[in-house]
Design a protein around this motif. Structure first.
Motif, PDB file in Angstrom:
ATOM      1  N   ILE A   1      26.689  38.754  -5.153  1.00  0.00           N
ATOM      2  CA  ILE A   1      25.588  38.857  -4.205  1.00  0.00           C
ATOM      3  C   ILE A   1      25.338  40.306  -3.768  1.00  0.00           C
ATOM      4  N   VAL A   2      24.075  40.630  -3.545  1.00  0.00           N
ATOM      5  CA  VAL A   2      23.673  41.945  -3.040  1.00  0.00           C
ATOM      6  C   VAL A   2      22.888  41.728  -1.744  1.00  0.00           C
ATOM      7  N   PHE A   3      23.340  42.334  -0.664  1.00  0.00           N
ATOM      8  CA  PHE A   3      22.602  42.241   0.596  1.00  0.00           C
ATOM      9  C   PHE A   3      21.530  43.327   0.612  1.00  0.00           C
ATOM     10  N   ASN A   4      20.328  42.929   1.003  1.00  0.00           N
ATOM     11  CA  ASN A   4      19.165  43.802   0.890  1.00  0.00           C
ATOM     12  C   ASN A   4      18.938  44.701   2.094  1.00  0.00           C
ATOM     13  N   HIS A   5      19.814  44.663   3.057  1.00  0.00           N
ATOM     14  CA  HIS A   5      19.674  45.517   4.234  1.00  0.00           C
ATOM     15  C   HIS A   5      21.064  45.814   4.780  1.00  0.00           C
ATOM     16  N   SER A   6      21.126  46.846   5.580  1.00  0.00           N
ATOM     17  CA  SER A   6      22.385  47.224   6.202  1.00  0.00           C
ATOM     18  C   SER A   6      22.589  46.411   7.468  1.00  0.00           C
ATOM     19  N   PHE A   7      23.788  45.913   7.650  1.00  0.00           N
ATOM     20  CA  PHE A   7      24.096  45.187   8.882  1.00  0.00           C
ATOM     21  C   PHE A   7      24.202  46.142  10.069  1.00  0.00           C
ATOM     22  N   GLU A   8      24.279  47.433   9.791  1.00  0.00           N
ATOM     23  CA  GLU A   8      24.455  48.413  10.863  1.00  0.00           C
ATOM     24  C   GLU A   8      23.191  48.601  11.692  1.00  0.00           C
ATOM     25  N   ASN A   9      22.031  48.377  11.103  1.00  0.00           N
ATOM     26  CA  ASN A   9      20.785  48.610  11.845  1.00  0.00           C
ATOM     27  C   ASN A   9      19.869  47.390  11.809  1.00  0.00           C
TER      28      ASN A   9
ATOM     29  N   GLU B   1      11.701  40.006   7.968  1.00  0.00           N
ATOM     30  CA  GLU B   1      12.355  39.684   6.697  1.00  0.00           C
ATOM     31  C   GLU B   1      13.794  40.182   6.636  1.00  0.00           C
ATOM     32  N   THR B   2      14.041  41.339   7.190  1.00  0.00           N
ATOM     33  CA  THR B   2      15.370  41.947   7.069  1.00  0.00           C
ATOM     34  C   THR B   2      16.132  42.009   8.385  1.00  0.00           C
ATOM     35  N   GLY B   3      15.454  41.837   9.493  1.00  0.00           N
ATOM     36  CA  GLY B   3      16.112  41.987  10.790  1.00  0.00           C
ATOM     37  C   GLY B   3      16.343  43.428  11.195  1.00  0.00           C
ATOM     38  N   VAL B   4      15.859  44.378  10.413  1.00  0.00           N
ATOM     39  CA  VAL B   4      16.041  45.803  10.724  1.00  0.00           C
ATOM     40  C   VAL B   4      15.290  46.143  12.012  1.00  0.00           C
ATOM     41  N   TYR B   5      15.986  46.823  12.929  1.00  0.00           N
ATOM     42  CA  TYR B   5      15.334  47.223  14.174  1.00  0.00           C
ATOM     43  C   TYR B   5      15.063  48.721  14.162  1.00  0.00           C
ATOM     44  N   GLN B   6      14.009  49.100  14.877  1.00  0.00           N
ATOM     45  CA  GLN B   6      13.627  50.501  14.973  1.00  0.00           C
ATOM     46  C   GLN B   6      14.192  51.116  16.250  1.00  0.00           C
ATOM     47  N   ASP B   7      14.380  52.420  16.225  1.00  0.00           N
ATOM     48  CA  ASP B   7      14.845  53.164  17.395  1.00  0.00           C
ATOM     49  C   ASP B   7      13.625  53.428  18.291  1.00  0.00           C
ATOM     50  N   ILE B   8      13.426  52.566  19.277  1.00  0.00           N
ATOM     51  CA  ILE B   8      12.251  52.662  20.141  1.00  0.00           C
ATOM     52  C   ILE B   8      12.232  53.981  20.918  1.00  0.00           C
TER      53      ILE B   8
ATOM     54  N   THR C   1      25.960  34.611  22.986  1.00  0.00           N
ATOM     55  CA  THR C   1      25.955  36.046  23.256  1.00  0.00           C
ATOM     56  C   THR C   1      25.723  36.836  21.979  1.00  0.00           C
ATOM     57  N   LEU C   2      25.263  38.061  22.153  1.00  0.00           N
ATOM     58  CA  LEU C   2      25.010  38.932  21.010  1.00  0.00           C
ATOM     59  C   LEU C   2      26.293  39.180  20.218  1.00  0.00           C
ATOM     60  N   LYS C   3      27.407  39.335  20.909  1.00  0.00           N
ATOM     61  CA  LYS C   3      28.686  39.560  20.236  1.00  0.00           C
ATOM     62  C   LYS C   3      29.036  38.387  19.331  1.00  0.00           C
ATOM     63  N   THR C   4      28.818  37.176  19.823  1.00  0.00           N
ATOM     64  CA  THR C   4      29.129  35.993  19.020  1.00  0.00           C
ATOM     65  C   THR C   4      28.168  35.861  17.839  1.00  0.00           C
ATOM     66  N   LEU C   5      26.919  36.235  18.045  1.00  0.00           N
ATOM     67  CA  LEU C   5      25.953  36.178  16.948  1.00  0.00           C
ATOM     68  C   LEU C   5      26.371  37.093  15.800  1.00  0.00           C
ATOM     69  N   HIS C   6      26.944  38.244  16.123  1.00  0.00           N
ATOM     70  CA  HIS C   6      27.466  39.139  15.084  1.00  0.00           C
ATOM     71  C   HIS C   6      28.595  38.466  14.311  1.00  0.00           C
ATOM     72  N   ILE C   7      29.441  37.736  15.009  1.00  0.00           N
ATOM     73  CA  ILE C   7      30.534  37.017  14.349  1.00  0.00           C
ATOM     74  C   ILE C   7      29.964  35.939  13.432  1.00  0.00           C
ATOM     75  N   PHE C   8      28.917  35.251  13.904  1.00  0.00           N
ATOM     76  CA  PHE C   8      28.275  34.222  13.075  1.00  0.00           C
ATOM     77  C   PHE C   8      27.745  34.831  11.773  1.00  0.00           C
ATOM     78  N   ARG C   9      27.103  35.987  11.890  1.00  0.00           N
ATOM     79  CA  ARG C   9      26.563  36.615  10.675  1.00  0.00           C
ATOM     80  C   ARG C   9      27.681  36.945   9.698  1.00  0.00           C
ATOM     81  N   GLN C  10      28.785  37.450  10.196  1.00  0.00           N
ATOM     82  CA  GLN C  10      29.902  37.783   9.312  1.00  0.00           C
ATOM     83  C   GLN C  10      30.447  36.540   8.627  1.00  0.00           C
ATOM     84  N   GLN C  11      30.463  35.413   9.331  1.00  0.00           N
ATOM     85  CA  GLN C  11      30.922  34.169   8.719  1.00  0.00           C
ATOM     86  C   GLN C  11      30.009  33.748   7.573  1.00  0.00           C
TER      87      GLN C  11
END
Length: 765
Positions: free
Chosen positions: A305-313, A170-177, A283-293
């Motif tokens: 608008i309120v984003f429900n998760h941090s883009f940092e994690n 739902e949020t795309g949040v990843y865990q520190d494996i 690439t992952l770098k480009t995907l980050h640019i897509f999200r920012q767009q």
């Protein structure tokens, strides 16, 4: 459809932003699957050449999978999807654990609180089936969705199994494996550990052999392969029990003839991930640019608008957000009309409800209820992102059509409001009546969630708010009347419910009643206690010409005196069933039996009612109206009725017990074909599009020239009350709204009403 400058319309292309639910099968993968079905169709277990050719596809796909996830010496087993992998992992772990249980010890099964529902439900299922009876515990997360390591350290020593998620769906949040690995193994070296890696594939780097993860599950349809194919990783020497037994395929680990077309498609996807294909993923770098767009486009379209998760994690392919003042359904309907596909939280449930993921993160309720998820995959291109961003902004502009925003750059001129509008929040209703000629309005039973929406609407429409009134003091919510009065009616003196103290007085049937003027209508107030001592009813009617005349009432706003399928409860400390008995008779004497009743609650999406409609299913009301029951007997039956009230979980207090049958009216259902045939006949059918005007603006079929949003359905009923023989066919996006509206019209005496089953979603003309 899209409105072009020359007035023509053309179909909108599809913008698909729901990849976390499922993805399209890429053409290369589909071609590989088709070729396998046509030419390499052998059974991999056969020893002839056709069978050996098929087996080679399996071997290649397995090796590519191992390379992608860093399986090392671990096994890769092909499954039907992640859910099967989850069952296999849990069964394997618990089947082994049962052999060494200590009856004197208490055990637990741990899972992340934001885990996909397939995990906790499977844990509970196998825990019961295997009679292990361990306590199933959710691992809390913090405000950014990270698992609580202290909780894990405390609980994992007694855990037979721990299940975590690499990336949240739902949020795309990843865990520190790495941190999870350290925490788990520092406190329990032997517990089985499963990781859901469905959303991680193709979006993060995986090196499972360098972790102590025992099981990891994957699903092909989340990454451009067909549905029905997946795989799971099993660490070398980890305990394993086959979930499916039979012919011994997959080295006896998973029986059943392999899904060769699915594996061939998966093999192509793996080649793209490994860089062994002419076509590779972004690439992952480009995907980050897509999200920012996309985030920038959303912010431009919806400044609040309120984003429900941090883009940092979180991985860059998922964006979860909420827009103040809008429900998730409204935004989904808006985007769907603009041919943009998004979802409300998790797409694994067909119901739009609160997100348990956002609840676990401790986000405010409104964000959880209004959450929208946009997601895309690594095959997304720059052109597709550009088109998506343009469409998002375009779609938002259509909200100006309904005066839901004050954006002046709207697609067409705003629709001038006239008559009655109904707004709902949960089971509660607010009513806005607009007199178009004088540009004046009254707002009845104002809900706090509608404060900003009403202010925007008043500004956009240029309306003068004459009064904002509650029918009674509400026990289930705090009225926003005071806030609105401060902004628009600061000089107006009122009583506690907002009725102006300097109102006029009229005489009806020998009794005095206060009234206020709204255009060419009067709003008369009468005290109708019962549900509460302060309960009133507000009657919108034609002006009284003579005190002996009967009132011509258009709408009766009766609070919780009469509800659809019930009467208001009378077991509050401020209630009086005796007073309700008298109030019901007074109301009927003034409004008759056919005036539309507009209560302050609508628990079953019935919109409005009348005394005629209610007495057919509410015998107690019928007896009061016809004087067939005295007060003493009414008190007994009303007390019994109130015993059937079941308050909802949370803060919503039910203000009446459902006693009538609200959902058994049969509605004629049309398909595209049968409706086309019906329209060709001389039956004078009128087609009604029930979507909100912003949806209608963005796209509608040429046949549907009449737009009646559900918010204006009650006004439509009133306007057509003398022509109930007219054949009507209703349509909406999915058929849900049209079915509800059709049931309402039929219940209120309309004779020929049908709806388009499946709505625009399934039918085109």
């Amino acid at each position: 459809m899209i409105n072009l400058p020359n007035g023509l319309k053309q179909p909108l292309s599809l913008i698909y932003l729901d990849a976390n639910a499922t993805t399209q099968v890429l053409p290369q993968a589909a071609s590989a699957a088709l070729a396998t079905m046509e030419t390499l169709f052998g059974n991999p277990s056969s020893s002839h050449i056709t069978g050996l050719q098929a087996k080679r596809i399996i071997d290649e796909t397995r090796q590519q999978a191992k390379n992608i996830i860093g399986a090392g010496d671990g096994n890769v087993i092909f499954t039907s999807g992640a859910t099967e992998g989850i069952q296999t992992a849990i069964l394997s772990a618990l089947h082994h654990a049962k052999k060494s249980l200590d009856s004197s010890k208490e055990y637990c099964l741990l899972y992340g609180a934001t885990e996909h529902k397939a995990v906790p439900e499977s844990l509970k299922h196998w825990n019961k089936i295997l009679e292990i009876n361990a306590e199933v515990k959710a691992i809390p997360v913090n405000e950014v969705g990270q698992l609580d390591m202290d909780f894990i350290a405390k609980e994992v020593p007694n855990a037979l199994m721990i299940c975590t998620m690499a990336v949240n769906n739902e949020t795309g949040v990843y865990q520190d494996i790495h941190l999870l690995d350290q925490t788990i193994r520092a406190n329990n070296k032997d517990t089985a550990w499963m990781v859901d890696c469905v959303q991680a594939l193709g979006k993060t780097d995986l090196n499972l052999a360098n972790t102590s993860i025992d099981y990891a599950v994957f699903s092909g349809h989340k990454l451009y392969a067909p549905k029905g194919i997946g795989f799971m990783y099993v660490k070398e020497n980890s305990l394993f029990t086959p979930f499916i037994a039979g012919g011994g395929q997959e080295s006896g680990l998973r029986s059943g003839t392999e899904n060769l077309p699915g594996l061939a498609a998966l093999n192509v996807i793996f080649s793209m991930l490994n860089g062994n294909s002419k076509t590779i993923f972004t690439t992952l770098k480009t995907l980050h640019i897509f999200r920012q767009q996309i985030a920038a486009a959303l912010t431009q379209a919806f400044p609040e608008i309120v984003f429900n998760h941090s883009f940092e994690n979180s991985v860059p392919t998922t964006i979860n957000f909420a827009i103040p003042g809008f429900s998730s359904k409204e935004i989904m309907d808006l985007f769907d009309a603009a041919n943009i596909r998004v979802s409300s939280g998790s797409a694994c449930s067909s119901k739009v409800a609160r997100s348990f993921v956002l609840d676990a993160m401790g986000l405010p309720v409104w964000q959880s209820e209004s959450a929208i998820r946009m997601s895309f995959g690594p095959a997304m291109t720059q052109q597709q992102i550009d088109e998506a961003c343009t469409r998002i902004v375009f779609a938002a502009q259509a909200l100006g059509q309904s005066c839901l925003t004050t954006d002046t750059n709207i697609i067409t001129e705003k629709t001038a409001l006239e008559g009655l509008l109904q707004f709902k929040v949960g089971g509660s209703c607010s009513w806005l009546y607009v007199d178009k000629k004088t540009q004046s309005a009254i707002f009845i039973d104002p809900l706090p969630e509608l404060t900003e929406r009403l202010k925007t609407l008043l500004t956009c429409q240029g309306l003068n708010l004459v009064a904002v009134i509650d029918t009674h003091g509400h026990g289930d919510h705090q009225s926003c009347r005071g806030s609105l009065a401060d902004d628009y009616l600061a000089q107006q003196q009122t009583d506690m419910l907002g009725w102006p103290v300097n109102s006029n007085t009229t005489i009806v049937h020998g009794k005095h009643y206060p009234y206020i003027v709204l255009g060419d209508k009067w709003l008369i107030k009468l005290n109708t206690p019962g549900h509460t001592t302060d309960s009133t009813s507000l009657l919108l009617c034609d002006p009284v010409k003579a005190s002996t005349d009967d009132l011509l009432v258009h709408y009766a706003f009766c609070g919780d005196l009469i509800l659809m399928g019930s009467l208001g409860r009378t077991n509050f400390s401020t209630s009086s069933a005796t007073a309700m008995y008298s109030s019901l008779q007074l109301l009927k004497a003034l409004i008759g039996t056919d005036s539309l009743i507009c209560p302050s609650h609508d628990y079953n999406n019935e919109f409005t009612t009348s005394i005629t409609a209610e007495i057919s299913r509410n015998s107690l009301l019928a007896q009061v109206i016809t004087h067939q029951i005295n007060i003493e007997k009414f008190l007994i039956q009303k007390t019994l009725m109130d015993t059937h009230i079941i308050d909802q979980s949370g803060s919503e207090i039910m203000c009446g017990a459902l006693i009538g049958d609200c959902h058994k009216i049969l509605v004629r259902e049309y398909t595209s074909r049968s409706l086309t045939e019906a329209l060709a006949q001389p039956n004078n059918i009128i087609l009604i599009d029930l979507r909100e005007s912003y949806e209608y603006t963005l796209g509608h079929d040429k046949h549907f020239k009449n737009n009646v949003p559900l918010t204006q359905l009650v006004e439509f009923v009133h306007q057509h009350k003398h022509n109930k023989q007219q054949p009507l066919v209703l349509v909406c996006r999915t058929g849900s709204r049209s079915q509800l509206a059709a049931q309402t019209l039929l219940r209120l005496g309309f004779e020929h009403v049908g709806h388009l089953k499946g709505g625009y979603a399934l039918h085109q003309y």
